[in-house]
Design a protein around this motif. Structure first.
Motif, short mmCIF file in Angstrom:
data_model
loop_
_atom_site.label_atom_id
_atom_site.label_comp_id
_atom_site.label_asym_id
_atom_site.label_seq_id
_atom_site.Cartn_x
_atom_site.Cartn_y
_atom_site.Cartn_z
N ILE A 184 0.83 -1.20 0.00
CA ILE A 184 0.00 0.00 0.00
C ILE A 184 0.87 1.25 0.00
O ILE A 184 0.59 2.22 -0.71
CB ILE A 184 -0.95 0.00 1.21
N ALA A 185 1.94 1.25 0.80
CA ALA A 185 2.82 2.40 0.87
C ALA A 185 3.41 2.72 -0.50
O ALA A 185 3.49 3.88 -0.91
CB ALA A 185 3.93 2.16 1.89
N ALA A 186 3.83 1.69 -1.23
CA ALA A 186 4.41 1.90 -2.56
C ALA A 186 3.38 2.54 -3.50
O ALA A 186 3.73 3.41 -4.31
CB ALA A 186 4.89 0.57 -3.13
N LEU A 229 0.48 2.66 8.56
CA LEU A 229 0.41 3.74 7.58
C LEU A 229 -0.11 5.03 8.22
O LEU A 229 0.35 6.13 7.87
CB LEU A 229 -0.50 3.33 6.42
N GLU A 230 -1.04 4.90 9.13
CA GLU A 230 -1.55 6.08 9.83
C GLU A 230 -0.48 6.71 10.70
O GLU A 230 -0.35 7.94 10.77
CB GLU A 230 -2.78 5.72 10.66
N ARG A 231 0.32 5.88 11.38
CA ARG A 231 1.37 6.39 12.27
C ARG A 231 2.38 7.25 11.53
O ARG A 231 2.90 8.21 12.10
CB ARG A 231 2.11 5.24 12.97
N ILE A 232 2.67 6.90 10.28
CA ILE A 232 3.68 7.67 9.56
C ILE A 232 3.06 8.72 8.63
O ILE A 232 3.75 9.35 7.84
CB ILE A 232 4.62 6.75 8.75
N GLY A 233 1.74 8.89 8.74
CA GLY A 233 1.09 9.99 8.06
C GLY A 233 0.71 9.77 6.61
O GLY A 233 0.38 10.72 5.90
N LEU A 242 9.94 6.67 3.47
CA LEU A 242 8.70 6.59 2.70
C LEU A 242 8.03 7.96 2.60
O LEU A 242 7.58 8.37 1.53
CB LEU A 242 7.74 5.58 3.34
N ALA A 243 7.95 8.65 3.73
CA ALA A 243 7.37 9.98 3.73
C ALA A 243 8.18 10.93 2.85
O ALA A 243 7.62 11.76 2.12
CB ALA A 243 7.28 10.53 5.17
N LEU A 244 9.50 10.79 2.91
CA LEU A 244 10.37 11.64 2.10
C LEU A 244 10.20 11.32 0.62
O LEU A 244 10.13 12.23 -0.22
CB LEU A 244 11.82 11.43 2.51
N ALA A 245 10.13 10.04 0.27
CA ALA A 245 9.94 9.65 -1.13
C ALA A 245 8.64 10.23 -1.68
O ALA A 245 8.58 10.69 -2.83
CB ALA A 245 9.94 8.13 -1.25
N ARG A 246 7.61 10.24 -0.85
CA ARG A 246 6.33 10.80 -1.30
C ARG A 246 6.48 12.30 -1.53
O ARG A 246 5.95 12.85 -2.51
CB ARG A 246 5.25 10.53 -0.25
#
Length: 214
Positions: free
Chosen positions: A23-25, A61-65, A161-165
């Motif tokens: 899902i993150a990807a 996923l919620e924890r990391i925004g 992951l947050a940075l990649a987004r």
């Protein structure tokens, strides 16, 4: 709603982690767009898993925004705002600076030569945004590996992951910021070549502060 193919995890892997990664990807790539609603039963059916690992993945996923959940109402992909992107760049800069300091102190001569070659590739980039992102990823992941810090590597995954987004949300970079970044990476190469751990840490943080202005 993105379509997922069924998962076939190896036995030792936690299923919720595989769901999380899938899902993150999709969120980072933009396949699941900001505001898109996702339902645990639909994801579970598409991945061929029960709802439990999907719910665990949602909590992560919620924890990391990356998503937001309101009980009995919706689960949806969060919006990427300039403030969220800035926070991601600033926090990642602190972690990357620490990794750079440790790597400068701990990497072998061969590993140092490889890291410098990755920096050379960044400096040689002429404008292909996707290629530039890939080279940045290669360099910072290499520094993280050469930091020899297991705890730092574990802590960095979620912020990466947050940075990649945030990076994927950047369509263009003003010329003045491009020039500042290029100067930053040139100074970083000099500091790393000299194993100047203080300089490496400081310059990496300065570079991320430039990215935070995008």
């Amino acid at each position: 709603m993105s379509d997922f193919t069924p998962l076939r995890p190896p036995a030792p892997t936690r299923l919720s982690e595989l769901v999380f990664e899938r899902i993150a990807a999709s969120i980072v790539s933009g396949e699941l767009a900001p505001g898109a609603q996702i339902k645990d039963d639909e994801v579970a059916a598409q991945l061929g898993v029960s709802r439990m690992p999907v719910r665990e993945a949602f909590l992560h996923l919620e924890r990391i925004g990356l998503i937001e959940m309101v009980a009995s109402r919706y689960t949806r992909v969060t919006e990427m705002t300039p403030e969220i992107a800035r926070d991601a760049f600033e926090y990642a800069g602190n972690q990357a600076g620490w990794a750079g300091r440790l790597a400068a102190e701990r990497m072998t001569d061969d590993e140092l030569a490889h890291a410098l070659s990755l920096l050379d590739a960044i400096l040689a980039e002429t404008g292909d945004a996707d290629a530039h992102r890939k080279r940045l990823d290669d360099f910072y992941l290499d520094l993280l590996a050469q930091s020899r810090s297991r705890q730092l590597q574990l802590a960095s995954r979620d912020i990466n992951l947050a940075l990649a987004r945030a990076v994927h949300g950047v369509e263009s970079v003003p010329d003045d910021l491009l020039a500042a970044m290029g100067d930053g990476y040139r100074r970083l190469r000099e500091a790393l070549a000299e194993r100047d751990a203080d300089g490496v840490e400081r310059i990496i943080r300065e570079i991320h502060a430039i990215y935070a202005r995008l």
